[in-house]
Every structure is written in C-alpha cells, then in structure tokens.
Write an enzyme that holds these catalytic residues in place. Structure first.
Site, mmCIF file in Angstrom:
data_model
loop_
_atom_site.group_PDB
_atom_site.id
_atom_site.type_symbol
_atom_site.label_atom_id
_atom_site.label_comp_id
_atom_site.label_asym_id
_atom_site.label_seq_id
_atom_site.Cartn_x
_atom_site.Cartn_y
_atom_site.Cartn_z
ATOM 1 N N ASP A 59 32.892 -52.540 20.577
ATOM 2 C CA ASP A 59 31.572 -52.706 21.179
ATOM 3 C C ASP A 59 31.162 -54.157 20.966
ATOM 4 O OD1 ASP A 59 28.938 -51.892 22.164
ATOM 5 O OD2 ASP A 59 29.476 -49.901 21.434
ATOM 6 N N HIS B 282 26.433 -42.040 23.084
ATOM 7 C CA HIS B 282 25.582 -41.955 21.884
ATOM 8 C C HIS B 282 24.089 -42.119 22.187
ATOM 9 C CE1 HIS B 282 26.112 -46.124 22.743
ATOM 10 N NE2 HIS B 282 25.151 -46.438 21.894
ATOM 11 N N ASP B 283 23.739 -42.478 23.421
ATOM 12 C CA ASP B 283 22.326 -42.638 23.794
ATOM 13 C C ASP B 283 21.817 -41.480 24.641
ATOM 14 O OD1 ASP B 283 22.237 -45.202 22.643
ATOM 15 O OD2 ASP B 283 22.785 -46.183 24.538
HETATM 16 O O1 TEU Z 1 21.579 -49.230 25.060
HETATM 17 C C1 TEU Z 1 20.917 -49.916 26.056
HETATM 18 C C2 TEU Z 1 20.019 -49.117 26.852
HETATM 19 O O2 TEU Z 1 20.079 -49.040 28.042
HETATM 20 C C3 TEU Z 1 18.912 -48.483 26.097
HETATM 21 O O3 TEU Z 1 17.711 -48.873 26.675
HETATM 22 C C4 TEU Z 1 19.109 -47.046 26.108
HETATM 23 O O4 TEU Z 1 18.738 -46.521 27.329
HETATM 24 C C5 TEU Z 1 18.331 -46.526 24.978
HETATM 25 O O5 TEU Z 1 19.171 -45.604 24.383
HETATM 26 C C6 TEU Z 1 16.986 -46.021 25.321
HETATM 27 O O6 TEU Z 1 16.987 -44.633 25.513
HETATM 28 C C7 TEU Z 1 22.387 -50.013 24.247
HETATM 29 C C8 TEU Z 1 23.043 -49.171 23.193
HETATM 30 O O7 TEU Z 1 23.916 -48.261 23.794
HETATM 31 C C9 TEU Z 1 21.983 -48.531 22.361
HETATM 32 O O8 TEU Z 1 22.520 -47.643 21.418
HETATM 33 C C10 TEU Z 1 21.227 -49.633 21.678
HETATM 34 O O9 TEU Z 1 20.140 -49.089 20.963
HETATM 35 C C11 TEU Z 1 20.709 -50.672 22.654
HETATM 36 O O10 TEU Z 1 21.667 -51.056 23.621
HETATM 37 C C12 TEU Z 1 20.325 -51.936 21.922
HETATM 38 O O11 TEU Z 1 21.485 -52.574 21.450
#
Ligand code: TEU
Length: 580
Positions: free
Chosen positions: A114, A353-354
């Site tokens: 990542d 993971h999001d």
């Molecule tokens: O996520 C970016 C992103 O699009 C976020 O706004 C996402 O939608 C977030 O989970 C809100 O619900 C990336 C990573 O995948 C995330 O885990 C990080 O927290 C974020 O960037 C900041 O680095």
C-alpha cells in the site's frame, strides 16, 4: 524479484492491448491488523501472515496486497505513516517483511504494498521539520496563514472552508507559527504538497527502494487527490452544513496525470513485472480510461467507487443510506465495462477494509441464503472483465459485525460519526443502524480461521471483537466442505486461470432491467461464457427466449450442482460455456 511468470497467451480478437500478466491474476487483500496474530498481543502481524500463506495458495490467488505495515502512530490504522522505510513494531520488523516477500515468491505469489503518499503522519520527520517556517521542508506541506481579516484560532479563520474526512475543519492551527496546515483526512494526516518537486522525488526514491527490496507493485491510496487547484478555493456549503466541500478543488486535479506519468517513469512502473492500482474515489470512466491506457504509462488499473456509492443519497455522507436496486448496480458496472472495453482495464471488487462485507451489503447474510449469495456474488464479479480483488474473509462469506454498542467500535471514522450525529440530534437507533451497515470495522473484525477461542486469530485479547459466528463461518470448516464459499472461490479463480474468456472475452450485459436476474455474456458467437444468476432471495425464472441458446452448453460452475433448468432457486447461479 518475483520468479519469472509466463505471459498468458490470450485470444485477443480485436483487442490489441499487450497481454499483461495481471489480466489473468486475482489479488487478495490482507488487512494486517486482523489477519493472524503470531505473538498473542491481539493484533495481527507479519509472521502471522507468513504462517498462513498456504491458505492463499489453496485459494489459488496470484497477488497479495498488503494494507500498510509501515511505522505509524496508528491514528488511522497505519494509513498515517511516520516512516515509509520501516515496519511498525506492532507488525514486526523489516526482516519479517523480507521473509513474507520471500515466502510469497517461493509460492509464485507477488506482493503489492500500500502506498499512502497523499499525506504522511504528523509524526513523520518531514512534517516535524516542516513545522518550522524557516525549514527547507516548510513547503513540503500546505501551510497557509489565517483567512485575511481573521485572528488565527478564531472561528472561521481557517484558510478555506473545507471539511476533512475524519476531523472537522481540514485545517489545523500550529500555535507556534500561527499558520494552519491542510489535512484532508484526520489532523494527524497532514497533506503532502505534490507541487514541490522535492516531495515527488522523495516519494519516487522510496518507491524504488521497495521495488529493489522485492515488492511487486503498489496500491496507491487516494491517489486522485495529489494534484489540487493551487489557489485553494472555498467549496460549496450544502444546506445546513458547517463546512464546504474540498472536492472540486482537490479531486482529479490539473496535474494528476502529469504526476502519475512522472512517477511511472521515475520508478519504472511499466517494467512489466509490477502491478499498480490507484484508489480513485472520484474518477469518471473517461479519466479511468486515460489513466489505465497502457500507451500513456500511468497506472495499470484503478479502484473506482461508483458501485459502492449507489446506496448513498447523492451528495450525502456515506451514512445517508438509500436503497440501490439491482438494475442500477448491474448497469453501473456494465457502463464501466463498456467504457474500458477497448482501452484501459477495470479492477473488480465488492469490499475492502473501508467497505461493509459483501454478503451483508449486496447478498443475504441470513443462515438460509448466506452461502449461496456469497457464491453468486463472487461468480458475478469475477465474470466481469477486469482484475478481481478478494478481501480477506470474503472467500469464507464473512459477514458484518453484530456490534451492539459504540464501545465495541475502534475506527476513527465510526467513533467520530457517532459523536457528531448524536450531538446533531440524530436518534441513536438511526446512528447504530448506519454503523451496523456501513461502519468500516465491519470489515476489520479478525479473520475467522477456526471454531476455537478467538477464531484462531490470536491467543490474546483481539483488538476488535471476533464475530461470534466464527463457530460456523471459518476457514477450517470451509476447507473441509466441498460445497463451501471457499471452494467456490477456488473454482472461480481456477476458471480464470484455465479459460481465457474469463479474463479477455468481450463483455455484454443482458436483461439490464430485470429486478432479480444478472445475465452476462463473455466472448463471441462462436465461443462464449454465459452467466445466469438469480441475485435475490426469492426464486426466479429465466425465459429461454431472453438468453443465448444453451442447448449444447456445458455448466462450468454452479452454486447448486445437479439442479437444472431455468427455474432458479434463491441466489442460484451458473456459468455455462457454449461453442457453436
Ligand atoms: O480511503 C480513502 C477514501 O476514499 C475514504 O474517504 C474512504 O471512503 C473512507 O473509508 C471513508 O468512508 C483510503 C484508505 O483506504 C482508508 O482506509 C484511509 O482511511 C484513507 O484513505 C486515508 O488514508
């Protein structure tokens, strides 16, 4: 370096793109905190991942994408990096990472890191130095004085009206200099200034260091944010909101493709053996097609968000949930297929993971339909054209978490939303329901290895509660059961490796408006695959007149082997192969 891998011999037809190896590959995402804990501290770690590689070999995946393991204060679980060239002690050591890379390569698996370079941690030495206005690194971040006519620190004095994703205003005052720094995410994630060529060169040097160490590519966190309108204009304020949106000024900015092409050149990303995938939440189809056009040498593929934003009220926050009917989902994915049919390449994902667990969000996680719906979702996704991503536990049909209280959540975003929404008078039931569906911790509960204590994830106290359904849903049970979701995914991945049409066949969506059936054709009239899937928890009947002739078809994969005919059971799906 990964062992040499043969270039697949793909039937191109009219497709003149190079036969990149990743077109037949499947990527598996590991979220290190939650995969496997080797030392009993309740947090997953690198030796834990290495000890579980055989699970990935059995599944048949080609690439492992490792979410961040760099040194980090863990404000956002490692997406806030304080040293790009070291491993956080929570996860192990650089030697442990070398061992994981070697373990992957010995099994023919490539490892993708990542890359989080839109921002660093506020504890990164670059930012610590940058706090001094006289420092040569001052310009590495976005420092600005208070809005003209405002005293620093007073209400409305922030340089712009922007809201951050995790911490209220996107500007934080540094009392020593009296200036503000920009953070589009949390206040512990200050944004790097990509306009400064030294910043870019430092990032490229770090990337080369990882490539030399043996990594096989990068998943690039919010890479569509690195170029901004340098005048930093205020954003529109939605009715009733306190802040404006930075979106128009920061997403897909004027120099984005210039920076991506420069990075590609400086790091040698198109060398052939590397994979790059950019997370681009705001990308249009047109932009994605340009960025992934091999001739432009920018990125191999991007993660787009249209299909995971369909259940959000337009313009609203992710918590403002609306129904997303099946025809809308099908047509959305099909538009991306069509848009990138001749130039560019799609990545395919249901969850990460999001995002919530796929089977809970798009399928039916009730005991009756969980297995079939998880299989059918996998079939439908993997039979689109693009590179599929499997998020850890998806191959088991893991579900959202049953958290009953906010005390069980750990995610900065969920905790903040809970506090803010309650303060704004949103009923607690509404808040908890939104978290149960959309909170990021749903995807982050520990991997369910077996039915034993803590699901075999740790011998200690897990950092996030294990889902109690691990007694039934776990890797050990799934591997032993020929009809498990795991074995279905295994067959799907094998099918991609064996049948060139899965990777390369032309894509066509039939019955776009059917409320239950998802019907996909891949290939051409002489040789094609036909996917017929009932994406509902009710029986569905397909009319043969609506489908290609299946008289001489062979069933390659089915959720309910032995069940025939076009009266489909709930969540039943089949992949047919037809030659004429
Ligand atoms: O996520 C970016 C992103 O699009 C976020 O706004 C996402 O939608 C977030 O989970 C809100 O619900 C990336 C990573 O995948 C995330 O885990 C990080 O927290 C974020 O960037 C900041 O680095």
């Amino acid at each position: 370096m990964a062992p040499p891998m043969t270039t697949p011999d793909l039937p191109h037809g009219t497709d003149t793109r190079p036969a990149h190896w990743w077109r037949t590959a499947v990527v598996y995402q590991v979220y290190p905190r939650s995969f496997a804990d080797s030392d009993g501290d309740g947090v997953g770690d690198l030796p834990g991942i290495t000890s579980r590689l055989d699970h990935l070999v059995r599944l048949g995946i080609d690439v492992l994408w490792l979410s961040p393991v760099y040194r980090s204060p863990m404000d956002d679980n490692g997406y806030d990096i304080s040293d790009y060239q070291d491993v956080d002690p929570l996860f192990g050591t650089l030697a442990d990472l070398d061992a994981l890379i070697a373990g992957c390569h010995a099994r023919g698996i490539r490892l993708v890191m990542d890359l989080v370079v839109n921002h660093t941690s506020d504890e990164h030495p670059w930012f610590v130095e940058s706090r001094d206005p006289a420092s040569p690194r001052r310009d590495w971040y976005w420092w600005r004085p208070a809005r003209p006519g405002h005293e620093p620190g007073t209400e409305g004095a922030e340089p712009t009206n922007w809201e951050s994703v995790f911490s209220g205003p996107a500007w934080e005052l540094d009392p020593t200099s009296g200036e503000y720094y920009l953070h589009l995410f949390s206040r512990k994630q200050p944004d790097l200034n990509w306009e400064n060529p030294q910043v870019r060169q430092a990032v490229y040097a770090m990337m080369r260091w990882w490539v030399d160490r043996g990594v096989d590519g990068f998943r690039m966190d919010v890479i569509d944010l690195i170029s901004r309108d340098p005048t930093l204009p205020d954003g529109p304020v939605p009715p009733g909101a306190l802040f404006g949106s930075p979106h128009a000024a920061v997403a897909n900015g004027p120099r984005l493709e210039e920076f991506l092409a420069e990075m590609n050149r400086e790091v040698g990303l198109s060398a052939g053996h590397l994979l790059t995938v950019g997370e681009m939440p705001a990308s249009s189809i047109d932009l994605a097609r340009r960025v992934t056009d091999p001739a432009r040498r920018e990125l191999d593929m991007v993660f787009t968000f249209e299909h995971v934003d369909l259940d959000v009220r337009p313009g609203g926050p992710k918590w403002d949930i609306v129904p997303a009917p099946l025809p809308v989902l099908k047509r959305t994915l099909a538009r991306w297929q069509d848009g990138l049919a001749d130039v560019g390449w799609n990545s395919l994902y249901w969850n990460n993971h999001d995002q919530p667990r796929a089977v809970t969000r798009f399928g039916d996680d009730s005991p009756e339909h969980r297995v079939a719906s998880a299989k059918t979702l996998g079939t439908v996704l993997h039979l689109h054209r693009g590179t599929p991503y499997v998020y850890q536990g998806e191959e088991l049909g893991m579900t959202n978490a049953p958290f009953a209280s906010i005390a069980e959540y750990r995610d900065i975003e969920s905790i903040r939303y809970h506090a803010q929404a309650l303060a704004a008078g949103v009923p607690v039931e509404t808040v908890m329901a939104a978290l149960a569906l959309k909170g990021r911790d749903n995807a982050r509960t520990p991997m369910q290895w077996d039915a034993g204590p803590h699901a075999g994830f740790t011998t200690g106290e897990p950092w996030l509660p294990v889902n109690p359904n691990h007694t039934e849903i776990n890797a050990a049970a799934a591997q032993a059961d020929p009809s498990s979701v795991f074995n279905h995914y295994r067959a799907l991945i094998a099918l991609r490796h064996e049948n060139a049409l899965v990777a390369d066949g032309r894509f066509e969506l039939l019955l776009p408006d059917h409320p239950q059936l998802w019907v996909i054709v891949r290939g051409d009239a002489s040789h094609r695959l036909v996917v017929v899937a009932n994406c509902s928890s009710e029986p569905a009947t397909a009319d043969p007149a609506d489908l290609p002739d299946l008289a001489d078809a062979t069933v390659l994969l089915a959720t309910h082997p032995g069940h025939e005919g076009l009266d489909l059971l709930p969540w039943e799906s089949r992949v047919y192969e037809v030659r004429s």
